[in-house]
Scaffold this motif. Structure first.
Motif, mmCIF file in Angstrom:
data_model
loop_
_atom_site.group_PDB
_atom_site.id
_atom_site.type_symbol
_atom_site.label_atom_id
_atom_site.label_comp_id
_atom_site.label_asym_id
_atom_site.label_seq_id
_atom_site.Cartn_x
_atom_site.Cartn_y
_atom_site.Cartn_z
ATOM 1 N N GLY A 173 -8.841 7.450 -11.292
ATOM 2 C CA GLY A 173 -10.096 7.423 -10.565
ATOM 3 C C GLY A 173 -10.786 6.082 -10.471
ATOM 4 N N SER A 174 -10.219 5.033 -11.074
ATOM 5 C CA SER A 174 -10.890 3.731 -11.018
ATOM 6 C C SER A 174 -10.882 3.194 -9.589
ATOM 7 N N ALA A 175 -11.788 2.250 -9.338
ATOM 8 C CA ALA A 175 -11.872 1.665 -7.990
ATOM 9 C C ALA A 175 -10.552 1.009 -7.600
ATOM 10 N N LEU A 176 -9.924 0.304 -8.546
ATOM 11 C CA LEU A 176 -8.662 -0.361 -8.231
ATOM 12 C C LEU A 176 -7.573 0.666 -7.940
ATOM 13 N N ALA A 177 -7.484 1.704 -8.780
ATOM 14 C CA ALA A 177 -6.442 2.718 -8.591
ATOM 15 C C ALA A 177 -6.602 3.436 -7.252
ATOM 16 N N THR A 178 -7.822 3.826 -6.936
ATOM 17 C CA THR A 178 -8.030 4.553 -5.678
ATOM 18 C C THR A 178 -7.815 3.652 -4.464
ATOM 19 N N THR A 179 -8.140 2.366 -4.597
ATOM 20 C CA THR A 179 -7.897 1.418 -3.504
ATOM 21 C C THR A 179 -6.399 1.241 -3.271
ATOM 22 N N GLN A 180 -5.662 1.034 -4.367
ATOM 23 C CA GLN A 180 -4.208 0.872 -4.263
ATOM 24 C C GLN A 180 -3.565 2.124 -3.688
ATOM 25 N N THR A 181 -3.979 3.274 -4.211
ATOM 26 C CA THR A 181 -3.402 4.541 -3.763
ATOM 27 C C THR A 181 -3.747 4.795 -2.303
ATOM 28 N N GLY A 182 -4.988 4.494 -1.920
ATOM 29 C CA GLY A 182 -5.402 4.699 -0.535
ATOM 30 C C GLY A 182 -4.586 3.869 0.428
ATOM 31 N N TRP A 183 -4.303 2.607 0.037
ATOM 32 C CA TRP A 183 -3.490 1.744 0.890
ATOM 33 C C TRP A 183 -2.080 2.304 1.032
ATOM 34 N N ALA A 184 -1.455 2.654 -0.098
ATOM 35 C CA ALA A 184 -0.080 3.159 -0.066
ATOM 36 C C ALA A 184 0.006 4.479 0.695
ATOM 37 N N ALA A 185 -0.960 5.371 0.452
ATOM 38 C CA ALA A 185 -0.946 6.677 1.116
ATOM 39 C C ALA A 185 -1.102 6.533 2.625
ATOM 40 N N GLN A 186 -1.951 5.597 3.055
ATOM 41 C CA GLN A 186 -2.145 5.369 4.483
ATOM 42 C C GLN A 186 -0.862 4.862 5.139
ATOM 43 N N GLN A 187 -0.161 3.947 4.460
ATOM 44 C CA GLN A 187 1.103 3.441 4.991
ATOM 45 C C GLN A 187 2.114 4.579 5.142
ATOM 46 N N LEU A 188 2.183 5.438 4.104
ATOM 47 C CA LEU A 188 3.151 6.537 4.135
ATOM 48 C C LEU A 188 2.767 7.595 5.168
ATOM 49 N N GLY B 138 4.068 10.546 9.596
ATOM 50 C CA GLY B 138 3.371 11.429 10.529
ATOM 51 C C GLY B 138 2.669 12.584 9.844
ATOM 52 N N LEU B 139 2.580 12.548 8.518
ATOM 53 C CA LEU B 139 1.921 13.607 7.748
ATOM 54 C C LEU B 139 0.491 13.210 7.416
ATOM 55 N N ALA B 140 -0.329 14.203 7.090
ATOM 56 C CA ALA B 140 -1.678 13.957 6.577
ATOM 57 C C ALA B 140 -1.604 13.835 5.056
ATOM 58 N N VAL B 141 -2.628 13.250 4.453
ATOM 59 C CA VAL B 141 -2.605 13.013 3.010
ATOM 60 C C VAL B 141 -3.843 13.603 2.351
ATOM 61 N N ASP B 142 -3.651 14.146 1.148
ATOM 62 C CA ASP B 142 -4.741 14.648 0.321
ATOM 63 C C ASP B 142 -4.658 13.930 -1.022
ATOM 64 N N THR B 143 -5.737 13.281 -1.456
ATOM 65 C CA THR B 143 -5.740 12.519 -2.705
ATOM 66 C C THR B 143 -6.233 13.380 -3.855
ATOM 67 N N VAL B 144 -5.480 13.346 -4.966
ATOM 68 C CA VAL B 144 -5.808 14.128 -6.162
ATOM 69 C C VAL B 144 -6.170 13.158 -7.287
ATOM 70 N N LEU B 145 -7.405 13.226 -7.784
ATOM 71 C CA LEU B 145 -7.839 12.348 -8.871
ATOM 72 C C LEU B 145 -7.444 12.958 -10.208
ATOM 73 N N VAL B 146 -6.815 12.143 -11.061
ATOM 74 C CA VAL B 146 -6.351 12.595 -12.374
ATOM 75 C C VAL B 146 -6.944 11.669 -13.426
ATOM 76 N N PHE C 205 0.703 15.976 2.483
ATOM 77 C CA PHE C 205 1.264 15.679 1.162
ATOM 78 C C PHE C 205 0.139 15.254 0.233
ATOM 79 N N ARG C 206 0.327 15.512 -1.064
ATOM 80 C CA ARG C 206 -0.700 15.237 -2.076
ATOM 81 C C ARG C 206 -0.280 14.043 -2.925
ATOM 82 N N VAL C 207 -1.163 13.069 -3.023
ATOM 83 C CA VAL C 207 -0.875 11.876 -3.819
ATOM 84 C C VAL C 207 -1.837 11.809 -4.998
ATOM 85 N N GLY C 208 -1.296 11.614 -6.208
ATOM 86 C CA GLY C 208 -2.108 11.547 -7.424
ATOM 87 C C GLY C 208 -2.470 10.121 -7.774
ATOM 88 N N THR C 209 -3.688 9.941 -8.282
ATOM 89 C CA THR C 209 -4.161 8.614 -8.658
ATOM 90 C C THR C 209 -5.162 8.704 -9.793
#
Length: 324
Positions: A11-26, A31-39, A5-9
């Motif tokens: 690009g700031s350090a705070l945004a990517t940190t928050q998104t990384g935490w949430a994406a890892q939990q999900l 049981g899916l892999a995650v791909d991060t999309v910077l916007v 699944f693709r998660v959008g965020t």
């Protein structure tokens, strides 16, 4: 190969940190892999105060367009940055447990708010923080600042250039005695060692939704049944009820995130309690009100927020906060 699944965020350090935490939990829940999309959003590229940028939604619009257009399956926002009216076709699928809701003082020489000398220079980009600060300490000089968390910290004398990993390098501007930032962002970035005082809500009520993340999807879902189920499990009911009450109050006051309005709800036993403040931008007038209701569903939480706002408006909140 596992489904992705693709998660959008942003690009700031705070945004990517928050998104990384949430994406890892999900990812773990689904049981899916995650791909991060910077916007890149307008708020990331345009300079000026938050109010001059249009306030509410300036950081969210580009992410939402990307989500609607199918560029990602899920977007992660700081909830306090979102407009209170949800756009058609998008839904806040999960609001996970909230971080620390308080504002944080980061001052030179480990000073607290009461210890700062008369005339001290304090930076904030928030009219809400500035107004409450002026009400509490009218002798201080409040300076409007922008930039990411490390940049703002670098404005404090003696703090220097704070890197994303929490390390401190050479001094940057060092032109301020203190800055006020959200404790949640500082903690998520691992920079809480620079906090010299957590500001009690009796001094400074936070922004509606502060400390909470919003995970937004298309109303039709993410296209991944396992992810949709994970989002349902990730949602925290008490956090959702708190922020729904706060945002309903903000909406009923017809105020955005750049307005001098603070609100904080809490669950105590079987009660949902909502505290709110409306301030004159110069700090000369402060209206504080509180209301409570039996703990119920989202509709009941929103009703609590609206009812408190109606009472505040009847008492002149719009005039106090310059919303009229």
């Amino acid at each position: 190969m596992s489904e992705v699944f693709r998660v959008g965020t942003r690009g700031s350090a705070l945004a990517t940190t928050q998104t990384g935490w949430a994406a890892q939990q999900l990812a773990e829940l689904s049981g899916l892999a995650v791909d991060t999309v910077l916007v890149k959003t307008e708020g990331d590229v345009v300079t000026g105060s938050l109010a001059s940028l249009g306030g509410t939604g300036v950081f969210a619009a580009a992410l939402r367009h990307h989500l609607v257009d199918g560029g990602c399956d899920l977007a992660v926002h700081s909830l306090k940055d979102l407009p209170t009216v949800q756009p058609e076709g998008l839904v806040l699928a999960a609001i996970p447990p909230r971080e620390d809701v308080r504002d944080a003082l980061c001052a030179r020489d480990s000073l607290g708010l009461d210890q700062l000398p008369e005339g001290a220079m304090i930076g904030t980009g928030s009219p809400r923080r500035a107004a409450q600060l002026r009400a509490y300490r009218p002798d201080l000089n409040v300076v409007d600042i922008r930039g990411n968390v490390p940049t703002r910290l670098g404005r404090v004398k003696g703090v220097g250039d704070t890197h994303d990993d929490g390390s401190v390098g050479r001094a940057t501007q060092g032109d301020l005695d203190a800055v006020i930032l959200a404790a949640a962002g500082m903690r998520r970035l691992g920079l809480e060692q620079h906090i010299t005082q957590y500001l009690d809500p009796s001094i400074m009520l936070p922004a509606p939704g502060q400390g909470a993340l919003a995970l937004e999807t298309r109303t039709a879902g993410t296209g991944h049944p396992a992810l949709d189920e994970a989002l349902t499990r990730f949602d925290d009911l008490h956090t959702r009820l708190q922020v729904e009450a706060e945002r309903a109050l903000l909406n009923a006051l017809e105020a955005g995130c750049a307005a001098p309005i603070g609100a904080l709800a809490r669950v105590e036993g079987e009660l949902l309690i909502l505290d709110a403040v409306a301030c004159n931008p110069d700090g000369s007038q402060v209206m504080r009100r509180s209301a409570q209701a039996p703990l119920g569903d989202v509709a009941a939480a929103r009703s609590l927020g609206r009812e408190l706002a109606v009472g505040m408006l009847a008492d002149g909140a719009a005039q106090v906060a310059g919303l009229a």
